[in-house]
Structures are given as C-alpha cells and as structure tokens.
Write an enzyme that holds these catalytic residues in place. Sequence first.
Site, PDB file in Angstrom:
ATOM      1  N   GLU A 190     -42.516  -8.897  13.668  1.00  0.00           N
ATOM      2  CA  GLU A 190     -43.446 -10.002  13.887  1.00  0.00           C
ATOM      3  C   GLU A 190     -42.938  -9.854  12.128  1.00  0.00           C
ATOM      4  OE1 GLU A 190     -44.497 -12.389  14.553  1.00  0.00           O
ATOM      5  OE2 GLU A 190     -44.274 -11.896  16.735  1.00  0.00           O
ATOM      6  N   ARG A 210     -44.420  -7.973   3.953  1.00  0.00           N
ATOM      7  CA  ARG A 210     -43.560  -7.598   2.753  1.00  0.00           C
ATOM      8  C   ARG A 210     -44.991  -8.544   1.663  1.00  0.00           C
ATOM      9  NH1 ARG A 210     -37.902  -8.502  -0.032  1.00  0.00           N
ATOM     10  NH2 ARG A 210     -38.418  -7.503  -1.813  1.00  0.00           N
ATOM     11  N   ASP A 267     -43.652  -4.903  -2.551  1.00  0.00           N
ATOM     12  CA  ASP A 267     -42.892  -5.421  -3.560  1.00  0.00           C
ATOM     13  C   ASP A 267     -43.591  -5.659  -4.562  1.00  0.00           C
ATOM     14  OD1 ASP A 267     -40.541  -6.443  -5.286  1.00  0.00           O
ATOM     15  OD2 ASP A 267     -40.167  -7.962  -3.827  1.00  0.00           O
ATOM     16  N   SER A 304     -34.586   1.864  -2.474  1.00  0.00           N
ATOM     17  CA  SER A 304     -33.561   1.022  -1.730  1.00  0.00           C
ATOM     18  C   SER A 304     -32.486   1.905  -1.817  1.00  0.00           C
ATOM     19  CB  SER A 304     -33.218  -0.018  -1.287  1.00  0.00           C
ATOM     20  OG  SER A 304     -33.027   0.008  -3.051  1.00  0.00           O
ATOM     21  N   SER A 346     -33.612  -7.883   2.434  1.00  0.00           N
ATOM     22  CA  SER A 346     -33.886  -6.917   1.768  1.00  0.00           C
ATOM     23  C   SER A 346     -33.243  -5.550   2.112  1.00  0.00           C
ATOM     24  CB  SER A 346     -34.621  -6.427   0.406  1.00  0.00           C
ATOM     25  OG  SER A 346     -34.753  -7.631  -0.075  1.00  0.00           O
ATOM     26  N   ARG A 376     -43.433  -1.117 -16.346  1.00  0.00           N
ATOM     27  CA  ARG A 376     -42.636  -1.590 -15.127  1.00  0.00           C
ATOM     28  C   ARG A 376     -43.236   0.196 -14.543  1.00  0.00           C
ATOM     29  NH1 ARG A 376     -39.696  -5.178 -12.699  1.00  0.00           N
ATOM     30  NH2 ARG A 376     -38.879  -3.568 -11.373  1.00  0.00           N
ATOM     31  N   ASN A 394     -31.385   0.133  -4.891  1.00  0.00           N
ATOM     32  CA  ASN A 394     -32.615   0.631  -6.561  1.00  0.00           C
ATOM     33  C   ASN A 394     -32.095   1.020  -7.416  1.00  0.00           C
ATOM     34  OD1 ASN A 394     -35.684   0.934  -4.311  1.00  0.00           O
ATOM     35  ND2 ASN A 394     -34.733  -0.936  -5.297  1.00  0.00           N
TER      36      ASN A 394
HETATM   37  C1  FPP Z   1     -41.147  -2.470  -5.708  1.00  0.00           C
HETATM   38  O1  FPP Z   1     -41.338  -3.610  -6.287  1.00  0.00           O
HETATM   39  C2  FPP Z   1     -41.001  -1.560  -5.568  1.00  0.00           C
HETATM   40  C3  FPP Z   1     -40.569  -0.314  -5.573  1.00  0.00           C
HETATM   41  C4  FPP Z   1     -39.407   0.126  -5.631  1.00  0.00           C
HETATM   42  C5  FPP Z   1     -40.721   0.865  -5.791  1.00  0.00           C
HETATM   43  C6  FPP Z   1     -42.446   1.147  -5.038  1.00  0.00           C
HETATM   44  C7  FPP Z   1     -42.391   3.175  -4.538  1.00  0.00           C
HETATM   45  C8  FPP Z   1     -43.506   2.971  -5.098  1.00  0.00           C
HETATM   46  C9  FPP Z   1     -44.651   2.455  -4.040  1.00  0.00           C
HETATM   47  C10 FPP Z   1     -43.970   4.808  -4.819  1.00  0.00           C
HETATM   48  C11 FPP Z   1     -43.499   5.495  -4.394  1.00  0.00           C
HETATM   49  C12 FPP Z   1     -44.108   5.713  -2.964  1.00  0.00           C
HETATM   50  C13 FPP Z   1     -44.754   6.479  -2.342  1.00  0.00           C
HETATM   51  C14 FPP Z   1     -44.411   6.584  -0.634  1.00  0.00           C
HETATM   52  C15 FPP Z   1     -45.158   7.465  -3.249  1.00  0.00           C
HETATM   53  P1  FPP Z   1     -40.773  -3.409  -7.873  1.00  0.00           P
HETATM   54  O2  FPP Z   1     -40.198  -3.139  -9.095  1.00  0.00           O
HETATM   55  O3  FPP Z   1     -39.433  -4.697  -7.252  1.00  0.00           O
HETATM   56  O4  FPP Z   1     -41.878  -5.161  -8.439  1.00  0.00           O
HETATM   57  P2  FPP Z   1     -41.108  -6.389  -9.020  1.00  0.00           P
HETATM   58  O5  FPP Z   1     -40.695  -7.115  -7.737  1.00  0.00           O
HETATM   59  O6  FPP Z   1     -42.004  -7.185 -10.024  1.00  0.00           O
HETATM   60  O7  FPP Z   1     -40.441  -6.362 -10.103  1.00  0.00           O
END
Ligand code: FPP
Length: 249
Positions: free
Chosen positions: A216, A197, A29, A74, A205, A42, A77
């Site tokens: 843990e 996290r 996150d 998710s 979540s 973003r 998302n």
């Molecule tokens: C949450 O940050 C992150 C995600 C919903 C996406 C995670 C995906 C990656 C790191 C890239 C792809 C993964 C792989 C395995 C190649 P957020 O956007 O919710 O951050 P914020 O809370 O600061 O807005």
Amino acid sequence: MLKLRPQTPFAAGEGASSAPPRHVAIIMDGNGRWAKARGLPRLAGHKRGVDSVREVVRAAAEAGVGRLTLYAFSTENWRRPEEEVAGLMDLLRYYLRHEARKLGRDGIRLRFIGDRAGLASDLQMAMASAEAVDCAGERMVLQIALNYGGRAEILAAARRLARRVAEGELCAENIDEGEFSAALTTKGDPDPDLVIRTSGERRISNFLLWQAAYAEYIFTPVLWPDFGREAFLAALEEYGARERRYGGV
Ligand code: FPP
C-alpha cells in the site's frame, strides 16, 4: 530504555485491522525544501531529518512494526553537490557510531541494503559494527537503504542466478518468485506492506521495486523533518483502514 507499550499498537479506526504492518518502508523526502523555506543550507534539513528518524524509529517499534526500511541514500543521490553528499555521509557515520548500541539495547537490530562497495571504507566498517551490536530481545529490524537502487539490485540478482544456472547448480525453469526474492539483498525477508513517501512527491524513485509490488502506498505532503510520531501513527491508521486484495476480489 525504550518504553515499549503492550499490544493495541496503534489507534485504528472503526472496522479497521488493529494489526500493525509487518514491514513499513519510507522514502524520506523534503529535507532540502524544509531548509530552503527557512533560509538554511540543505544540510540543516538533513540534520533535522535525523531527528525525525529517531522519532519514527521509536514510534514504529512501540507500534509493533517488525521491520522499518528507511531510504537514506540512493544510487542517484551521488549526483548531488559534493558538499551535500559528504554531509549526508557524516550524518550517517554519526548516527551509527553514536546510536547503534542504544538501538541494540532497545531491541532494534540494524541492517543495511544497497551497494556497500561504493561507500567509504570507514563507513563500511561502521555499518559492519552496527550490524554486529548485540540486540536485546529483537523487537524490530531497522533496515537502512544506503547507496541503494532497485534496478541495480534486480540486475545483480539476475546475474547471480545466471551464474548459478551456468554452473549447473540451478535449472532455469526452477527460477520462481521465491528463488528470485532470495537472490535479492533483502534475501526473502518480508516484503513491505506499506510504503510512505513524504513531501508531496508521488514517485517510487527506484525504491524496493521488486519487494513493494503489492505494498500500500501513502503519499503525504508533510516534509520529512516535520514528519514525527503523530504523522507516522496517522499513516498506520490509514493503512489499517485499507483493504488489501493482492489482485483478488
Ligand atoms: C531527501 O530529501 C532526503 C535524502 C536524500 C536524505 C535522507 C537522509 C536523512 C534523513 C538523514 C540520514 C538518515 C539516517 C537513517 C540517519 P531531499 O534533500 O531530496 O529534499 P528536497 O526534495 O526537498 O530537496
């Protein structure tokens, strides 16, 4: 090739167990906030997030972790702007197409949990090819949660078991934790010992709700794009210092 270190997987503190957790799961996150703080879109945060994925996968394999689950997308998302969802899917496609073979050579087997049917067909194919890559002497399973939701997974398992009961294949009284675990997409694989996290949020979540019952939890303020090898090893060290009692004394 990934240089895998011999035992003594991570520097545990005094009195702590030096055995690495068998299964670490991460809610990655903070990508959006990382980008916003730099005046970037973003998606730039998600791109840097992939660099953290590479670094943490490597660190986990070197530390002797057997399974690493990353929450990449998710079921909630999909509510994000269309452009961000498309960008995330492209990053995943790129990662699978360009890195699955190298992961296999390094002994890292890829697998996925989540609802595949809701994903684009070319991405589903990339996932199937990535899972089929030959894995040289399996060191670690990298499990990517994609279009994943814990409640949906539990409901699907309940339906699967109910059908088996209706068909006379299973007796309702015989549904125990083992039977239920086996009906989940994780199919009775080892539960996470440690859930991390990033970004300071303290929520689960909808992640591995059944599987993480005794895990843990480590919540770190570090944003995912800044979370690398050092931060990961520090989390393993903190885990090693904890005493797990599973409800006992
Ligand atoms: C949450 O940050 C992150 C995600 C919903 C996406 C995670 C995906 C990656 C790191 C890239 C792809 C993964 C792989 C395995 C190649 P957020 O956007 O919710 O951050 P914020 O809370 O600061 O807005």
